[in-house]
Structure formats: C-alpha cells, structure tokens
Design an enzyme around this catalytic site. Structure first.
Site, mmCIF file in Angstrom:
data_model
loop_
_atom_site.group_PDB
_atom_site.id
_atom_site.type_symbol
_atom_site.label_atom_id
_atom_site.label_comp_id
_atom_site.label_asym_id
_atom_site.label_seq_id
_atom_site.Cartn_x
_atom_site.Cartn_y
_atom_site.Cartn_z
ATOM 1 N N LYS A 179 9.041 8.437 2.390
ATOM 2 C CA LYS A 179 9.677 7.110 2.376
ATOM 3 C C LYS A 179 9.074 6.226 3.477
ATOM 4 O O LYS A 179 8.412 6.742 4.399
ATOM 5 C CB LYS A 179 11.184 7.271 2.588
ATOM 6 C CG LYS A 179 11.566 7.936 3.899
ATOM 7 C CD LYS A 179 13.045 8.302 3.937
ATOM 8 C CE LYS A 179 13.386 9.022 5.227
ATOM 9 N NZ LYS A 179 14.781 9.510 5.239
ATOM 10 N N TYR A 209 4.721 -12.916 30.999
ATOM 11 C CA TYR A 209 5.907 -13.758 30.789
ATOM 12 C C TYR A 209 6.997 -13.446 31.798
ATOM 13 O O TYR A 209 7.269 -12.281 32.103
ATOM 14 C CB TYR A 209 6.474 -13.534 29.383
ATOM 15 C CG TYR A 209 5.692 -14.214 28.286
ATOM 16 C CD1 TYR A 209 5.513 -15.604 28.280
ATOM 17 C CD2 TYR A 209 5.155 -13.476 27.242
ATOM 18 C CE1 TYR A 209 4.808 -16.228 27.258
ATOM 19 C CE2 TYR A 209 4.452 -14.092 26.212
ATOM 20 C CZ TYR A 209 4.274 -15.474 26.231
ATOM 21 O OH TYR A 209 3.587 -16.085 25.226
#
Ligand code: PLP
Length: 349
Positions: free
Chosen positions: A35, A244
């Site tokens: 999956k 940042y």
C-alpha cells in the site's frame, strides 16, 4: 542538475521477504503489503521484486492502488484491498480482479449486489476498533457469508510491536472465537505479529514495514539510502545566524554546507537543529531550520567537503532518523517525495 538520490535495494527487500517467510512454518503463506506506493518506495518495482522472490498475494489500501498493482503484476497473483468495497469501486474491483476485504454489513451487501460470485474476504474487528465486523455483527451474518465462500478471514493487531502488551492475547483469543471451525484461511499477523510467534501466524502473514527494513523487525537488511548534494558552502562568522528565524547562531567561525532537499521532500521540520547528516563516518549536524528545499549543515570539522552528504545509509537507519524526527519509519518512508530520484539496486536478476 544535482538531485537527492534515494537508492532502493530490491535485493534487500527480497532478502527480508524470504526471511519473514522462513519465520513461519512452511504451510503458512507470506504475502507482501504494498500500500501507499509500497511505503513510498515505488509500487511497480517493489511488487515485481516480491513476486520474483515468491510472493503470490499482495495487499493494498484502496481499489485504485489495486488497479496499479494489477498493472505491475499482471494476471495471477491475488490482490487484496484493505478498505474493502467502497462506494464506486465495483468496476475497478471487477476489471482488475481484486479481492476486497469486506469490513461491514453495508460493504457485504454492496459487494454481493454489484458483483455476485466475485472473490472477497472478510475483515473482523478483534479489538483495534478501526476496521472490520464486530463479534455480534459477524455472528448475525456469518452463516450467510460463509455460504458465499470468502477467500480469507482477516483481523489486525493494534499493539503487535510490543510483545508484552496485553491486547495481543486478547485479540488472539477473540480471533479464535470468531473464526474457529470455519475451515477457511485466516490471517492475523503483520510484521509485528510474525515476530510474536507461531500462535499468531494462522494460514497467511502480511508483512509490510519489515520488508522495507524497519522496526519491529530488528534483523531486517537495510533497504534505503539517501544522499543529498551540496549546493554551496560558506564561512559564517561568530554571531551570524543561519536559516529561517535565526534559530542557530555561530559561536565560532563555521563552514556551513547547504544541501538540496527539504520538507517538500519529506524531511520533517522536527529535524531542524537536531539531525545529523554523514560524510562517510563523520557526523555533520543540521544547523538552523529545515526549509522547503534545503538543509544547512555544519561541516567545519571536515578536511574536505564531499559532493553529497548522507541522510540515510550505513551510519543512520530509517528508524534512527525517524526517532530524531519524533515519528516512526512508516511515516518517514511514506513522506519521501516525488522530487527524490529513485534508483533501484538489483544484482541477482
Ligand atoms: C499496513 C497493514 C499491514 C502491514 O503492517 P506492517 O506493520 O507494515 O507489517 C498489515 N495489515 C493491515 C490490515 C495493515 O493495515
């Protein structure tokens, strides 16, 4: 253009499948769970690799994934769908010859009406309370459903990665109570359940993460490695920030490498200021925040800065990096993004 490279060792996936297959008795079938694009590693190559190793049954999450799996595998192998037969799935199930694991009376009705005589399995809830018929529901429909000939009765363990958890034995007892005497093939164990021992194996096991090198299968052969190219290096003076929000400030003159790859590629921001990348056997700390496309790394101590640094490899496993990111290897793998160049390693075929 330099791109991060995700190397996927198909031989290691085959090795892990064979080892997990050997962990149960020879009469027990071992499936492969593919999956979510085979846990982010690529449905097609992984499905074909498992089929060559000997897997004859596969599990996916949705009918759409089942259609892709059928295209990769061709006719023959069984493809089971965990989410069952949901609204609008009938054509996909029929055309790709999928086996839905029906998990409610509503789904059973839908499947029998839309595709009478088509293959199906039944999913039972034994205590996880996520998917499957509960005991009372099952009792009410079992005689009628068993008559229609399900391929497989399945349930899933909530705590199999913790052998000491009391729910394992409770779920095992519930599964026996709900399925003993049916004479049908049964499956309870994923990777964790295989490791709990033969009492949990029944007729079929369904490993996923263990194939891909993750806990709780500690003995797994490592499958993935990931290297990030260095785009630029710069000297940063004491007192200067990096990245940042200035969350890291140099205390001494530092050589900082900016590497390609960031949270858009699945490298979680929880790695900011904590994770390590590796130059061979030398650890290089991430400094500052992980940004969308880049990570900044302190390489001051290296004699020479290599062309790329390793994020996953011999010095750092998926579980170690997942721990650092405060998540699990399942999430780490399935987040690995489409920008990473996937390179498949395969020697034996
Ligand atoms: C994902 C899943 C598996 C595979 O589990 P792993 O822990 O990855 O081995 C097996 N069964 C069900 C129902 C699942 O959802």
């Amino acid at each position: 253009m330099a791109r991060p490279i995700l190397s996927i060792d198909l031989d290691a996936i085959a090795t892990n499948w064979r080892a997990l297959d050997r962990a149960s008795a020879s009469g027990v079938q071992t499936a492969g769970v593919i999956k979510a694009d085979a846990y982010g590693l690529g449905l097609g190559p992984v499905a074909q690799c498992l089929a060559s190793a000997g897997a004859r049954r596969f599990f996916v999450a949705t009918a759409e994934e089942g259609t892709d799996a059928r295209a990769a595998l061709g006719p023959g192998p069984q493809i089971n769908v965990f989410s069952g037969h949901t609204e609008g799935d009938a054509a996909l199930i029929r055309d790709a010859d999928l086996t839905p694991m029906l998990n409610s009376i509503e789904q059973i009705t839908r499947h029998f009406e839309a595709l009478p005589n088509a293959a199906f399995g039944i999913q039972l809830d034994t205590g996880m309370n996520r998917l499957g018929l509960e005991e009372a529901e099952w009792e009410s429909v079992a005689p009628y459903v068993l008559e229609a000939g399900p391929e497989l009765l399945l349930s899933h363990l909530a705590c199999a990665d913790d052998p000491d958890h009391g729910l394992n034995e409770v779920q095992l007892a519930n599964f026996h109570a709900m399925t003993d005497g049916t004479g049908l093939p049964r499956s309870l164990a994923a990777t964790g359940g295989i490791l709990l021992g033969p009492a949990y194996h029944f007729d079929l096991t369904r490993p996923g993460i263990g194939l891909y090198g993750g806990r709780p299968y500690e003995g797994a052969a490592p499958v993935v490695s990931l290297s990030l190219p260095v785009i630029q290096t710069r000297l940063v003076a004491p007192g200067e920030p990096v990245g940042y929000a200035c969350t890291w400030v140099a205390e001494k003159p530092s050589l900082i490498a900016t590497v390609q790859g960031g949270y858009a590629d699945g490298f979680l921001r929880t790695l900011s200021n904590t994770a390590l990348l590796w130059a061979g056997e030398d650890p290089c700390p991430v400094v500052g925040r992980v940004s969308m496309d880049m990570i900044t790394v302190d390489v001051s101590h290296l004699a020479t800065v290599p062309e790329s640094l390793s994020l996953l490899g011999p010095m750092q496993s998926i579980d170690q990096l997942a721990d650092t990111a405060q998540t699990i290897s399942y999430e780490l793998l399935t987040r690995l993004g489409p920008r990473l160049k996937r390179r498949y390693l395969e020697s034996r075929r």
